[in-house]
Design an enzyme around this catalytic site. Sequence first.
Site, PDB file in Angstrom:
ATOM      1  CB  CYS A  94      -0.985  -0.030   1.147  1.00  0.00           C
ATOM      2  SG  CYS A  94      -2.393   1.052   0.865  1.00  0.00           S
ATOM      3  CG  HIS A 193      -3.233  -3.171   4.389  1.00  0.00           C
ATOM      4  ND1 HIS A 193      -1.987  -2.735   4.815  1.00  0.00           N
ATOM      5  CD2 HIS A 193      -3.803  -2.129   3.756  1.00  0.00           C
ATOM      6  CE1 HIS A 193      -1.832  -1.464   4.467  1.00  0.00           C
ATOM      7  NE2 HIS A 193      -2.907  -1.079   3.813  1.00  0.00           N
TER       8      HIS A 193
HETATM    9  N1  GLN Z   1      -1.741   6.888   2.529  1.00  0.00           N
HETATM   10  C1  GLN Z   1      -1.913   6.035   1.373  1.00  0.00           C
HETATM   11  C2  GLN Z   1      -3.328   6.132   0.793  1.00  0.00           C
HETATM   12  O1  GLN Z   1      -4.242   6.525   1.507  1.00  0.00           O
HETATM   13  C3  GLN Z   1      -1.612   4.586   1.734  1.00  0.00           C
HETATM   14  C4  GLN Z   1      -2.584   3.993   2.747  1.00  0.00           C
HETATM   15  C5  GLN Z   1      -2.147   2.623   3.261  1.00  0.00           C
HETATM   16  O2  GLN Z   1      -0.957   2.320   3.360  1.00  0.00           O
HETATM   17  N2  GLN Z   1      -3.146   1.793   3.672  1.00  0.00           N
HETATM   18  O3  GLN Z   1      -3.536   5.774  -0.359  1.00  0.00           O
END
Ligand code: GLN
Length: 214
Positions: A94, A193
């Site tokens: 992510c 995740h």
């Molecule tokens: N901040 C990034 C987004 O909102 C990644 C979020 C995350 O790692 N779950 O796309």
Amino acid sequence: MELKVCHLYPELLNLYGDSGNIAALIHIGKRLGLGVSVERVTLGDRKSLAGYDLIFIGGGQDSEQRLIAPEIKAFRGAELRAAARDGVVILGICGGYQLLGNYYETLGGEKLGFSGTVDFYTKAAEKRAVGTLRFRCFPKSGGISVRGFENHSGRTYLGREVSPLGAVTEGVGNNGDGGEGVRFLNVFGTYSHGPLLPNNPELCELILKTAEMR
Ligand code: GLN
């Protein structure tokens, strides 16, 4: 054989327990007869990223990515690009995946320069992609069916020469175009995740074996 693993920015990028991926690498590595040693490299460390077999970067909020961006631009980006060229396995989840691209454009239109390890960019969207994420890796990554969850505002757009890691079967993935993640050389990026590897041991094995054979 022993695999040297770098856990990059663990103190900042550990959204939704992504550090559980490190535990899976150690546990499944043992099952494969691989010793896995892990070193944490945090923001402000001067330790080089050279000499690792695998570099792991977890997910994080925009604010954490913003903290990291200057260091990525200053020197970590060049190290990550060199590692990718050398066939080092890099796994980004992510926010950690996004950091492997050229830039992240915030909702306010500001472009945060990232590592440029792989040719893609990410643009924040008003509506977050939240929910179950399932995808099937393409044959280059074993055709493995992967399950997890996603929670991101960023939408990622891959460069012409860059392939997704797999095809979405449930959820949004990169940007709703049916692609999920990225596979470039031995760089793996995904929005999944879970944590990813404890939930998908077959993918963990593929990543360990790729690092072993590089
Ligand atoms: N901040 C990034 C987004 O909102 C990644 C979020 C995350 O790692 N779950 O796309």
